[in-house]
Design a protein around this motif. Sequence first.
Motif, short mmCIF file in Angstrom:
data_model
loop_
_atom_site.label_atom_id
_atom_site.label_comp_id
_atom_site.label_asym_id
_atom_site.label_seq_id
_atom_site.Cartn_x
_atom_site.Cartn_y
_atom_site.Cartn_z
N MET A 292 -86.48 78.71 -116.99
CA MET A 292 -86.63 77.20 -116.80
C MET A 292 -85.81 76.81 -115.53
SD MET A 292 -84.18 76.19 -120.12
CE MET A 292 -85.02 77.30 -121.23
N LEU A 293 -86.36 75.72 -115.05
CA LEU A 293 -85.86 74.69 -114.03
C LEU A 293 -84.36 74.58 -114.41
CD1 LEU A 293 -88.60 72.99 -112.07
CD2 LEU A 293 -87.57 75.27 -111.83
N HIS A 294 -83.27 74.32 -113.80
CA HIS A 294 -82.00 73.89 -114.13
C HIS A 294 -81.82 72.43 -114.61
CE1 HIS A 294 -81.53 73.14 -110.04
NE2 HIS A 294 -80.82 72.10 -110.20
N TYR A 295 -82.78 71.40 -114.54
CA TYR A 295 -82.68 70.02 -114.73
C TYR A 295 -82.22 69.69 -116.03
CZ TYR A 295 -84.47 70.22 -109.98
OH TYR A 295 -84.48 70.47 -108.49
N ALA A 296 -82.39 70.20 -117.05
CA ALA A 296 -82.27 70.11 -118.22
C ALA A 296 -80.61 70.55 -118.60
CB ALA A 296 -83.25 70.13 -119.48
N ALA A 297 -80.14 71.34 -117.85
CA ALA A 297 -78.82 72.05 -117.80
C ALA A 297 -78.86 72.87 -119.14
CB ALA A 297 -77.74 71.25 -117.73
N GLN A 298 -79.79 73.47 -119.53
CA GLN A 298 -79.90 74.31 -120.79
C GLN A 298 -80.05 75.85 -120.58
OE1 GLN A 298 -79.94 73.76 -124.44
NE2 GLN A 298 -78.27 72.11 -123.68
N GLY A 299 -80.21 76.36 -119.47
CA GLY A 299 -80.60 77.62 -119.23
C GLY A 299 -79.63 78.57 -120.29
N VAL A 339 -87.94 73.00 -123.88
CA VAL A 339 -86.80 72.92 -122.91
C VAL A 339 -87.38 73.25 -121.68
CG1 VAL A 339 -84.54 73.46 -122.08
CG2 VAL A 339 -85.18 73.53 -124.59
N GLN A 340 -88.16 74.38 -121.40
CA GLN A 340 -89.04 74.54 -120.12
C GLN A 340 -89.82 73.43 -119.89
OE1 GLN A 340 -90.50 78.47 -121.96
NE2 GLN A 340 -90.16 79.06 -119.99
N ARG A 341 -90.46 72.81 -120.78
CA ARG A 341 -91.31 71.73 -120.39
C ARG A 341 -90.60 70.38 -120.05
NH1 ARG A 341 -94.47 73.64 -124.71
NH2 ARG A 341 -93.44 72.34 -125.96
N VAL A 342 -89.49 70.04 -120.55
CA VAL A 342 -88.62 69.12 -120.12
C VAL A 342 -87.96 69.31 -118.83
CG1 VAL A 342 -86.60 67.83 -120.83
CG2 VAL A 342 -88.21 68.11 -122.78
N SER A 343 -87.49 70.47 -118.61
CA SER A 343 -87.18 70.78 -117.35
C SER A 343 -87.80 70.30 -116.05
CB SER A 343 -86.43 72.34 -117.43
OG SER A 343 -85.51 72.34 -118.38
N ARG A 344 -89.09 70.88 -116.42
CA ARG A 344 -90.03 70.62 -115.25
C ARG A 344 -90.27 69.02 -115.30
NH1 ARG A 344 -95.37 74.49 -115.91
NH2 ARG A 344 -94.07 76.65 -115.14
N HIS A 373 -77.85 59.11 -127.01
CA HIS A 373 -77.48 60.31 -127.80
C HIS A 373 -78.75 60.80 -128.63
CE1 HIS A 373 -73.13 58.95 -127.67
NE2 HIS A 373 -73.45 59.47 -126.45
N ASP A 374 -79.61 59.91 -129.11
CA ASP A 374 -80.60 60.24 -129.69
C ASP A 374 -81.78 61.07 -129.00
OD1 ASP A 374 -79.65 58.91 -131.96
OD2 ASP A 374 -80.99 56.85 -131.76
N HIS A 375 -81.58 60.48 -127.75
CA HIS A 375 -82.77 61.14 -126.78
C HIS A 375 -82.34 62.69 -126.49
CE1 HIS A 375 -85.86 61.03 -123.73
NE2 HIS A 375 -85.08 61.74 -122.89
N VAL A 376 -81.14 63.20 -126.74
CA VAL A 376 -80.75 64.54 -126.27
C VAL A 376 -80.35 65.32 -127.42
CG1 VAL A 376 -80.13 63.86 -123.94
CG2 VAL A 376 -78.57 64.00 -125.75
N ALA A 377 -80.52 64.62 -128.85
CA ALA A 377 -80.20 65.28 -129.99
C ALA A 377 -80.81 66.45 -130.39
CB ALA A 377 -80.05 64.29 -131.25
N TRP A 378 -82.06 66.65 -130.05
CA TRP A 378 -82.84 67.65 -130.46
C TRP A 378 -82.32 69.00 -129.52
CZ3 TRP A 378 -86.02 70.69 -127.01
CH2 TRP A 378 -86.41 70.06 -125.67
#
Length: 396
Positions: A292-299, A339-344, A373-378
């Motif tokens: 995934m792209l690094h924009y969600a900082a979840q890799g 997460v891959q889709r959100v990162s894009r 916080h609700d937005h990133v909870a998942w």
Amino acid sequence: MIVGGGIGGLAAALGIARAGHEVMVLERNDRFAELGAGIQLAPNGIAALDRLGLGAMVRERAVHIDHLRFMDGVTGEHVVSMPLTEDYRRRFGNPYVVVHRGELHRMLYAACLASPGVRLRAGAAVTAYDQDDTGTTVVLKTGERISGDAVIGADGIRSAIRRQLVGDGEPRVSGITVYRCLIPIDVVPDELRWNAVTWWAGPKCHFVHYAIAGGRYLNLAASSDDAATQPVAGVPVEKQLVQILFAGLDAAPRQLLALGEDWKAWVLVDRDPVDNWTDGRVTLLGDAAHPMLHYAAQGACQALEDAVLLGDLLDCSTAELVRRFDRYSHERRERTAAVQRVSRESIELWHPAGTEAKARNDMLSSMSATQLHDHVAWMHGARYFGGALLTGGASG
């Protein structure tokens, strides 16, 4: 056998060895090391490290971030900040931290060296695998063959194991170039030393910075949506080029960019999600499975979640491996694909201009801390316990 000795591969080795298996990690390079600079770890990543016995050490050495800070990079306006302190930490059970990628890798490497169930072998480039009903064999570049019960491909976005298992060709080029460097914190003006991961968003570009290495350095990463078509990695570039590319940003981000030396460029790549990354006794992990792209900082966090779930599921006999690998792929594919889709899709948040940028600012600035916080909870609140995925809620 784990192919690849990066963060995900070493974490998987620890988790699986704790389940009672003997693990061999095969690293293609001549030594076990991790390239790159800063890495962000949300609470779900810290929770995974807790399960591997390294959470306390990471908390001690990492920088604990107080805010995710979003700035209009053109006007210099502070748009919104997501607080990461009391309410956030109580809700998700852990802090949000940043650490040097190499430092996290060294912690995992030392833990593997100390584990009697893990063997580490460098200079072992794997090119293919074979399997039958009784076991698997990996083929090294030298022609040597090594046999075992199962194979986990943790060998990155250009994984040799994925090439054989999925066969989806070269990675997708994003058309975005990111320029990275580190600067000593001592040269950063006091008024810009925020204990935050800060984004400056501009037209077709954005700039991120945060402190790492115990606060001794500021990690700089500036992204340009330049329609790049050829992937490059770690190519040195002149600082004047970086200053020219981001000349449209406000004075404060330009001041930080001007402090950078020894810039290097990467053209970002990823892949589309796939429905399955398991073939009998062979499976994939981390960037080999869901780059995934690094924009969600979840890799890194997602690779650590992979490792913990595999460790949980492989508390079994070798006769159960195929079924457990299938379950692992089934349980992980929906979450990692999201997460891959959100990162894009997050690029649409960083890069608009004019009226679209103003609408974005208005939308973000209207959100309360709880809504953020609700937005990133998942993502941030997902944690594994005994193979069960728990999300959201006060306990994380």
